[in-house]
Enzyme design. Structure first.
Site, PDB file in Angstrom:
ATOM      1  N   GLU A   1       0.906  -0.629  -5.093  1.00  0.00           N
ATOM      2  CA  GLU A   1      -0.143   0.370  -5.280  1.00  0.00           C
ATOM      3  C   GLU A   1       0.584   1.691  -5.522  1.00  0.00           C
ATOM      4  O   GLU A   1       1.013   2.365  -4.599  1.00  0.00           O
ATOM      5  CB  GLU A   1      -1.031   0.459  -4.033  1.00  0.00           C
ATOM      6  CG  GLU A   1      -2.275   1.294  -4.254  1.00  0.00           C
ATOM      7  CD  GLU A   1      -2.522   2.335  -3.161  1.00  0.00           C
ATOM      8  OE1 GLU A   1      -3.625   2.875  -3.125  1.00  0.00           O
ATOM      9  OE2 GLU A   1      -1.609   2.612  -2.366  1.00  0.00           O
TER      10      GLU A   1
ATOM     11  N   ASP B   1       0.829  -1.205   0.000  1.00  0.00           N
ATOM     12  CA  ASP B   1       0.000   0.000   0.000  1.00  0.00           C
ATOM     13  C   ASP B   1       0.864   1.256   0.000  1.00  0.00           C
ATOM     14  O   ASP B   1       1.952   1.286   0.582  1.00  0.00           O
ATOM     15  CB  ASP B   1      -0.896   0.005   1.239  1.00  0.00           C
ATOM     16  CG  ASP B   1      -1.707   1.281   1.359  1.00  0.00           C
ATOM     17  OD1 ASP B   1      -2.608   1.483   0.538  1.00  0.00           O
ATOM     18  OD2 ASP B   1      -1.397   2.088   2.257  1.00  0.00           O
TER      19      ASP B   1
END
Length: 664
Positions: free
Chosen positions: A378, A324
């Site tokens: 991401e 992330d």
């Protein structure tokens, strides 16, 4: 000078080649400094040393807190008071150690630390705790001692997935009831659904412990502890083991880009300093996320984070990670307010070389533990080399999330009437990525389903979602929305740059947004769930979308479509709203026109014959069955050019057809 593959293959990078070479050299130097001749898997075993471990007749607990002056164990046996007989001994390296009888912490006992430093003291959750529990009355978190017992794995880890079909899921909101659901519920009731739907990878959100449920797991407090909200660590292991038995890989949404700023539950001011794990001063605070930013220059921090990766893979058999917030890690300004429209946007002294060195090490570690593991970034800036192998000078990710694709579809559906959609823009947006990288394409993830935003189906149907979803309720608005929903997903999947992702429930057009319990909704769980009964009810139109997604995913996986890299445009007719392209042995024909159907539409192709393998207009998918699925199409020479081959086909409005080439 060592050649770097992605630099050599892209002449537009030549003005920045020296900086890239210097950066890679720096990363290699840092790797040597960190490892000091040991293997990376040996370096990343901090969980074998730190935390709580059973010895022959006693327990030993170790923690790293260099600024602390005293550390005590708090537990039931000492009345949760900092007593001298429960005091840790310090070392010169900033480590603290205590040996206690087994009777002081029995299995299931709660414990914490009392940490003192010059000018202050506070209760702390051990940084290396492997299970943390929240008291339902006081809401205070404590570590929980669970003695080590080898889990009896029943299934082996599946072999590498050639074409990842990723199902993004959240354990707590995976059931239909308005409550927090468990690992066991997910294993018994949701895993079979995912398996039946054809997905071969599950991406689990919110696994590491986090104080605030509504953070979706992105404000982590205890990095080694699976969230106790959902059950025990062994229940999570059973989930992963069961998935492996179905041939499904399980990856974790890993948050190493930042940490929750909480001090009592998390790592904030753990030893009295802000700079133990994080940067000191303003750089240590993320201006957009209200969280703390790790200092990737510190060997101890890199050791902590790499050990975290190996722990999840070794102890729980996770098959990889979706990292992330990688953009935030890569840039000193976190990439905020930057457009990244030209290469100079990347290379103007704003890259965090220490974070890049860490990410390179993280991906090297993952592959050494399991060469078939998945590593996904991401990342929205599209930094060159992100998804290039370490050996070629890259950061080593297998895939980058194609974050521009859902943004593109939202702009199209929200701001542009489908009568004005550009076929060329659709093709460009869905196929655009760097040559050396693979991407995960998706129409929408959890981001687009959150309260305050809208899913694609809700944008397409709006209020018709509430009163026209029964099959006996005719609605032109619903017909339009269902047709476009299928076409959008089929186009995104079939032009995907290596992998495809869907968020739980979006495959059947889940009507509710996601809203976790919070003060603004009176702490309600009403919208923190998934209404599976809507897809199961054959009197409703939702199951049409679910059935189409099922057949689309199974077909794409069985034919290994995404392993074929080349997507070749055949037709891009803006007036007719027709888009056609080839991928491997398959032709994809889309007619986005809202009313025009075309008889005998000409598609240039290779000489052969073609048969229908999938189309969006089947009655079983909520269509009108305007396509003869048993028809065989033969390519014929063009009148103008005998070397060209063409097929002629009927293309109804607002539908798509997939044809497979049959060799004669």
């Amino acid at each position: 000078m060592k050649k770097i593959h992605f630099v050599e293959s892209d002449p537009w990078l030549s003005p920045f080649a020296q900086e890239i070479y210097n950066m890679v050299s720096y990363c290699e130097k840092r790797e040597c400094e960190f490892l000091q001749g040991s293997s990376i898997t040996s370096f990343a075993r901090g969980y074998d040393y730190y935390g709580i471990h059973a010895m022959d007749t006693h327990l030993v607990i170790r923690e790293w807190a260099p600024n602390a002056t005293k550390v005590y164990l708090l537990c039931d046996e000492n009345g949760w008071l900092p007593r001298e007989d429960y005091q840790f001994n310090g070392t010169s390296e900033g480590n603290w150690i205590i040996h206690i009888p087994e009777s002081s912490l029995r299995p299931g006992a709660l414990y914490a630390l009392w940490m003192e430093w010059d000018g202050g003291a506070a209760r702390r959750i051990p940084a290396w705790a492997t299970f943390v529990e929240q008291d339902p009355e006081t809401l205070a978190f404590s570590a929980k001692y669970i003695p080590y017992k080898p889990y009896e794995w029943k299934n082996t880890i599946p072999q590498k997935v050639a074409s990842p079909m990723i199902y993004e899921a959240h354990i707590g909101m995976s059931g239909s009831e308005p409550k927090v659901h468990s690992y066991d519920h997910f294993t018994d009731h949701i895993l079979p659904r995912i398996h039946q739907a054809g997905y071969n990878v599950i991406q689990l959100m919110a696994i590491p412990e986090h104080p605030y449920y509504g953070s979706f797991g992105y404000h982590v407090s205890s990095f080694f502890a699976p969230s106790s909200r959902f059950g025990s660590p062994d229940s999570l292991r059973r989930l992963i083991d069961t998935a492996h038995g179905m041939g499904i890989h399980v990856i974790m949404d890993l948050v190493h880009s930042h940490a929750v700023k909480n001090e009592v539950e998390g790592l904030g001011r753990y030893d009295g300093t802000q700079y133990q794990f994080f940067h000191d001063g303003p750089r240590g605070k993320h201006p957009a996320w209200d969280s703390l930013c790790f200092d990737y220059h510190k060997p101890e921090v890199v050791h902590f984070l790499l050990s975290n990766i190996q722990y999840w893979m070794e102890s729980f058999h996770f098959d990889g990670f979706r990292f992330d917030g990688v953009t935030s890690m890569l840039y000193l300004d976190h990439g905020l307010e930057r457009s990244f429209t030209q290469y100079s946007d990347y290379y103007q002294g704003g890259l965090d070389w220490d974070a890049i060195a860490y990410l390179r090490l993280a991906n090297k570690l993952i592959k050494e533990i399991n060469s078939d593991a998945l590593s996904i970034a991401e990342e929205m800036s599209g930094l060159p080399g992100l998804a290039e192998e370490n050996e070629n000078g890259g950061l080593g990710f297998d895939y980058r999330m194609a974050m521009g694709v859902p943004d593109f579809w939202i702009r199209m559906v929200k701001d542009t009437p489908d009568t004005d959609w550009s076929m060329g823009d659709i093709f460009h947006q869905l196929t655009s990525h760097r040559k050396e990288e693979k991407v995960v394409s998706y129409v929408e993830s959890h981001d687009q389903a959150l309260v305050g935003d809208k899913t694609i189906i809700f944008r397409l149907l709006d209020k018709a979602m509430y009163d026209s979803m029964r099959k006996d309720q005719p609605s032109l608005d619903v017909d339009r929305g269902i047709a476009l929903h299928k076409m959008i997903r089929l186009a995104t999947l079939t032009m995907a740059g290596g992998a495809y992702l869907n968020f739980m429930g979006n495959e059947f057009g889940h009507p509710e947004w996601i809203d976790f319990p919070r003060e603004g909704n009176n702490w309600s769980y009403l919208h923190a769930r998934r209404l599976w009964n809507l897809m199961d009810d054959t009197s409703l139109k939702y199951h049409w979308l679910g059935d189409f997604d099922h057949d689309m995913i199974h077909w794409a996986e069985e034919c290994n479509l995404l392993s074929e890299e080349k997507v070749e445009m055949l037709v891009c007719n803006e007036g007719d709203k027709v888009l056609a392209y080839r991928r491997g042995a398959y032709l994809f024909l889309f007619n986005f026109h809202y009313e025009n159907s075309y008889e005998g539409y000409t598609i240039p192709t290779k000489g052969s014959r073609y048969r229908v393998v999938l189309h969006t207009d089947a009655i079983s998918y909520g269509g009108f069955n305007r396509v003869d699925a048993d028809m065989t199409y033969y390519a014929m020479p063009s009148i103008q050019n005998n070397q060209e081959q063409r097929i002629r086909i009927y293309l109804p409005s607002r539908m798509a057809i997939v044809l497979k080439e049959d060799k004669i």
